[in-house]
Design a protein around this motif. Structure first.
Motif, PDB file in Angstrom:
ATOM      1  N   GLU A  52       1.552  -1.093  -5.251  1.00  0.00           N
ATOM      2  CA  GLU A  52       1.674   0.043  -6.167  1.00  0.00           C
ATOM      3  C   GLU A  52       0.336   0.467  -6.746  1.00  0.00           C
ATOM      4  N   SER A 289      10.764  -6.652  -5.896  1.00  0.00           N
ATOM      5  CA  SER A 289      10.843  -5.316  -6.484  1.00  0.00           C
ATOM      6  C   SER A 289      12.206  -5.155  -7.146  1.00  0.00           C
ATOM      7  N   GLN A 323       9.706  -0.967  -9.689  1.00  0.00           N
ATOM      8  CA  GLN A 323       9.232   0.022  -8.727  1.00  0.00           C
ATOM      9  C   GLN A 323      10.295   1.025  -8.289  1.00  0.00           C
TER      10      GLN A 323
END
Length: 375
Positions: A52, A289, A323
């Protein structure tokens, strides 16, 4: 209450003492409070953070963090732990009643079987975004509504709600927007709930699908609906049991699916992607995630999750990365654990319904606040 009194002119003159309403909150914590913090492996957590950083490194507060993350030896867990302790402060989430636990569910990438052409077997369409779907950014009109969008369609000179699931499935299907046709109606529904998946074509090739948009209607759980109907108990409600109910009651399946008016539209994703793409636009890391309510947790933040394995009391303590988002992921302490792709991932995701605690790691010097406008 005062406004109501002014409007109705019929309120008692005696003053009524009201109990203050508490708000959900972040409570500053310390590293010793995090269960098993000194024992958990952090290599995959760092890999998820590094993925990210492609977008986060543009933000000033993340520049040094992302630069140092790229230099770390992922095999040195002690160095990774020191990295997080050096750059972040853990803040524990609390509900408005002071409690520290919330619901943790799971999601994954399902595999369906389909075709580019409609046939007797492949008759359930996977749609792309309809041409008449409007997305209105409300912040352009009202800055205080930043991050809120309205979805609808034009009818005459009015903007009205977009068609719900039942309408899309019948007389208002977006013709010409069919990406694929699949052979499993309830599997297609679960594909929409998961937000991404893979379709195997008759020649064995795989098409990867990702979330493109949604019709703007609220998500209603069909598992909850089945419990309300008396078809199963809360403890029995899982993705597997819901699927079996659909197999056993094909004549009632559409009625059940229509109880959730939300409808998801897809787009084809590049073959090179190894995993589903989340709301941040980066591939998700299986097991590390998670989807969150962005009103509470900003996307990109590391989140230390303390929960248990699906259908188990065995501890599951792990540093996750926020995320992704989801239509059903609403609330202060609320998370959706991404299990990845495949049958085992589906089994874990379908049965995960645990209680858990969360600590959000904010960069040093950052004081978090909760966005409580919709609560």
């Amino acid at each position: 209450m005062a406004v109501t009194c002014l409007l109705l002119a019929a309120c008692p003159s005696k003053r009524v003492e009201e109990t203050p309403v508490k708000e959900p909150s972040f409570v500053k914590s310390d590293w010793q409070t995090l269960p098993e913090w000194t024992q958990v492996g952090l290599a995959s957590s760092l890999e998820a953070l590094s993925a990210e950083c492609v977008s986060l490194k543009r933000k000033e507060q993340w520049q040094q963090i992302c630069a140092e993350a790229s230099l770390l030896d992922i095999s040195n867990n002690e160095a990774l732990r020191l990295f997080f302790e050096t750059h972040f402060t853990p803040w524990q989430l609390r509900n408005d009643d002071g409690s520290d636990q919330g619901l943790i569910t799971g999601y994954y990438e399902p595999l369906l079987y389909g075709s580019r052409e409609k046939s007797e077997r492949y008759r359930f369409p996977v749609y792309g975004v309809p041409d008449d779907l409007l997305i209105i950014d409300l912040a352009e009109l009202y800055p205080q509504l930043k991050g809120m969008r309205l979805r609808g369609r034009v009818e005459g000179k009015r903007v009205v709600p977009y068609h719900d699931r039942a309408a899309i499935d019948s007389k208002h299907a977006p013709e010409g927007k069919e990406i694929l046709w699949v052979d499993d109606e309830i599997g297609l529904f679960f594909l929409q709930v998961q937000g991404s998946g893979r379709i195997q074509l008759p020649d064995g090739s795989i098409v990867k699908l990702g979330y493109a948009n949604q019709n703007g209607h609220p998500y209603n759980s069909i598992g909850k609906r089945l419990v309300e109907m008396g078809e199963m108990t809360v403890d029995q409600a899982s993705m597997q049991s819901i699927r079996q109910w659909g197999v056993d009651h094909p004549e009632r399946l559409k009625e059940l699916l229509y109880s959730n008016p939300s409808y998801v539209f897809f787009r084809e994703m590049p073959d090179s992607l190894k995993s589903a793409v989340g709301a941040m636009g980066v591939p998700l890391t299986a097991g590390y995630s998670m989807a969150v309510d962005r009103r509470t947790i900003p996307l990109g933040m590391p989140v230390y999750l303390s929960t248990t394995w699906p259908n188990s009391e065995a501890p599951l303590n792990r540093l996750m990365l926020a995320q992704d988002v989801g239509g059903a992921i609403k609330g202060t302490i609320r998370g959706d654990f991404f299990w990845g792709f495949g049958a085992e991932a589906g089994k874990n995701a379908g049965s995960m319904k645990q209680q858990g605690r969360m600590w959000v790691f904010f960069p040093h010097g950052f004081t978090p606040t909760l966005k409580t406008a919709s609560r």
